[in-house]
Design a protein around this motif. Structure first.
Motif, PDB file in Angstrom:
ATOM      1  N   MET A  93       7.548 -17.831  -4.245  1.00 24.62           N
ATOM      2  CA  MET A  93       7.745 -16.834  -3.187  1.00 24.62           C
ATOM      3  C   MET A  93       7.049 -15.536  -3.601  1.00 24.62           C
ATOM      4  N   ARG A  94       6.305 -14.999  -2.630  1.00 25.17           N
ATOM      5  CA  ARG A  94       5.598 -13.743  -2.885  1.00 25.17           C
ATOM      6  C   ARG A  94       5.925 -12.747  -1.787  1.00 25.17           C
ATOM      7  N   ALA A  95       5.780 -11.494  -2.121  1.00 23.69           N
ATOM      8  CA  ALA A  95       6.011 -10.442  -1.137  1.00 23.69           C
ATOM      9  C   ALA A  95       4.865  -9.442  -1.218  1.00 23.69           C
ATOM     10  N   SER A  96       4.618  -8.783  -0.105  1.00 29.83           N
ATOM     11  CA  SER A  96       3.593  -7.742  -0.111  1.00 29.83           C
ATOM     12  C   SER A  96       4.019  -6.621   0.828  1.00 29.83           C
ATOM     13  N   VAL A  97       3.472  -5.453   0.569  1.00 32.56           N
ATOM     14  CA  VAL A  97       3.723  -4.288   1.414  1.00 32.56           C
ATOM     15  C   VAL A  97       2.411  -3.878   2.060  1.00 32.56           C
ATOM     16  N   ASP A  98       2.403  -3.750   3.375  1.00 31.43           N
ATOM     17  CA  ASP A  98       1.212  -3.298   4.087  1.00 31.43           C
ATOM     18  C   ASP A  98       1.113  -1.779   3.944  1.00 31.43           C
ATOM     19  N   PRO A  99       0.108  -1.311   3.194  1.00 30.64           N
ATOM     20  CA  PRO A  99       0.017   0.135   2.947  1.00 30.64           C
ATOM     21  C   PRO A  99      -0.267   0.933   4.214  1.00 30.64           C
ATOM     22  N   ASP A 100      -0.781   0.260   5.232  1.00 32.41           N
ATOM     23  CA  ASP A 100      -1.048   0.968   6.487  1.00 32.41           C
ATOM     24  C   ASP A 100       0.231   1.195   7.285  1.00 32.41           C
ATOM     25  N   LEU A 101       1.253   0.403   6.999  1.00 34.22           N
ATOM     26  CA  LEU A 101       2.519   0.523   7.733  1.00 34.22           C
ATOM     27  C   LEU A 101       3.586   1.277   6.952  1.00 34.22           C
ATOM     28  N   CYS A 102       3.564   1.144   5.613  1.00 37.73           N
ATOM     29  CA  CYS A 102       4.612   1.764   4.795  1.00 37.73           C
ATOM     30  C   CYS A 102       4.626   3.285   4.985  1.00 37.73           C
ATOM     31  N   ALA A 103       5.828   3.805   5.217  1.00 33.84           N
ATOM     32  CA  ALA A 103       5.992   5.249   5.408  1.00 33.84           C
ATOM     33  C   ALA A 103       6.729   5.889   4.242  1.00 33.84           C
ATOM     34  N   GLY A 104       7.045   5.071   3.219  1.00 32.94           N
ATOM     35  CA  GLY A 104       7.630   5.625   2.009  1.00 32.94           C
ATOM     36  C   GLY A 104       9.086   6.017   2.108  1.00 32.94           C
ATOM     37  N   TYR A 147       4.522   5.740  -1.778  1.00 35.58           N
ATOM     38  CA  TYR A 147       4.613   4.533  -0.957  1.00 35.58           C
ATOM     39  C   TYR A 147       5.056   3.372  -1.820  1.00 35.58           C
ATOM     40  N   SER A 148       5.561   2.342  -1.157  1.00 36.49           N
ATOM     41  CA  SER A 148       6.109   1.212  -1.892  1.00 36.49           C
ATOM     42  C   SER A 148       5.026   0.225  -2.300  1.00 36.49           C
ATOM     43  N   GLU A 149       5.241  -0.394  -3.453  1.00 35.72           N
ATOM     44  CA  GLU A 149       4.403  -1.504  -3.880  1.00 35.72           C
ATOM     45  C   GLU A 149       5.293  -2.569  -4.503  1.00 35.72           C
ATOM     46  N   VAL A 150       4.773  -3.800  -4.483  1.00 39.77           N
ATOM     47  CA  VAL A 150       5.472  -4.929  -5.092  1.00 39.77           C
ATOM     48  C   VAL A 150       5.055  -4.987  -6.552  1.00 39.77           C
ATOM     49  N   THR A 151       6.027  -5.052  -7.453  1.00 38.40           N
ATOM     50  CA  THR A 151       5.741  -4.940  -8.885  1.00 38.40           C
ATOM     51  C   THR A 151       5.705  -6.281  -9.602  1.00 38.40           C
ATOM     52  N   VAL A 152       6.015  -7.369  -8.903  1.00 41.11           N
ATOM     53  CA  VAL A 152       5.969  -8.694  -9.538  1.00 41.11           C
ATOM     54  C   VAL A 152       5.133  -9.632  -8.676  1.00 41.11           C
ATOM     55  N   ALA A 153       4.366 -10.510  -9.321  1.00 40.60           N
ATOM     56  CA  ALA A 153       3.502 -11.427  -8.575  1.00 40.60           C
ATOM     57  C   ALA A 153       4.321 -12.519  -7.899  1.00 40.60           C
ATOM     58  N   GLU A 154       5.259 -13.052  -8.633  1.00 42.02           N
ATOM     59  CA  GLU A 154       6.094 -14.139  -8.117  1.00 42.02           C
ATOM     60  C   GLU A 154       7.548 -13.663  -8.123  1.00 42.02           C
ATOM     61  N   ARG A 173       8.664  -2.381   9.235  1.00 44.79           N
ATOM     62  CA  ARG A 173       8.278  -3.802   9.184  1.00 44.79           C
ATOM     63  C   ARG A 173       7.009  -3.982   8.350  1.00 44.79           C
ATOM     64  N   ALA A 174       6.972  -3.299   7.227  1.00 45.18           N
ATOM     65  CA  ALA A 174       5.767  -3.297   6.393  1.00 45.18           C
ATOM     66  C   ALA A 174       5.771  -4.397   5.341  1.00 45.18           C
ATOM     67  N   ILE A 175       6.912  -5.080   5.176  1.00 43.15           N
ATOM     68  CA  ILE A 175       7.038  -6.064   4.104  1.00 43.15           C
ATOM     69  C   ILE A 175       6.850  -7.468   4.657  1.00 43.15           C
ATOM     70  N   THR A 176       5.969  -8.230   4.003  1.00 45.88           N
ATOM     71  CA  THR A 176       5.750  -9.631   4.355  1.00 45.88           C
ATOM     72  C   THR A 176       6.224 -10.497   3.208  1.00 45.88           C
ATOM     73  N   VAL A 177       6.938 -11.561   3.547  1.00 44.75           N
ATOM     74  CA  VAL A 177       7.435 -12.492   2.539  1.00 44.75           C
ATOM     75  C   VAL A 177       6.822 -13.859   2.809  1.00 44.75           C
ATOM     76  N   ASP A 178       6.175 -14.397   1.795  1.00 47.00           N
ATOM     77  CA  ASP A 178       5.544 -15.708   1.934  1.00 47.00           C
ATOM     78  C   ASP A 178       6.184 -16.702   0.971  1.00 47.00           C
ATOM     79  N   GLY A 179       5.942 -17.973   1.240  1.00 53.64           N
ATOM     80  CA  GLY A 179       6.343 -19.007   0.308  1.00 53.64           C
ATOM     81  C   GLY A 179       7.822 -19.312   0.319  1.00 53.64           C
TER      82      GLY A 179
END
Ligand code: SF4
Length: 69
Positions: free
Chosen positions: A1-12, A31-38, A57-63
């Motif tokens: 499972m991975r997560a990412s933050v869209d920097p264009d959407l994140c408002a901090g 602004y927020s960032e994801v600190t772990v790959a998995e 709605r800046a966070i996407t969760v995959d896997g």
């Protein structure tokens, strides 16, 4: 499972950092960032919660099951 933050959407707002500090952190720019790959299995729930709580709605969760949005 991975997560990412869209920097264009994140408002901090930092909601994700409060909900799941093991995965999200604010950068020097505020602004927020994801600190772990998995995402560790024990943090999957908090990550999905953070994605559902993000006001931008800046966070996407995959896997894994879709985030509760
Ligand atoms: S909750 Fe959403 S908008 Fe706020 S810091 Fe986290 S990713 Fe960015």
């Amino acid at each position: 499972m991975r997560a990412s933050v869209d920097p264009d959407l994140c408002a901090g707002h930092g909601v994700c950092v409060v909900t799941c500090p093991g995965v999200f952190a604010l950068t020097d720019d505020g602004y927020s960032e994801v600190t772990v790959a998995e995402i560790p299995a024990d943090l999957a729930g908090p990550v999905r919660r953070a994605a559902g709580q993000c006001p931008e709605r800046a966070i996407t969760v995959d896997g894994g099951p879709a985030a509760a949005r």
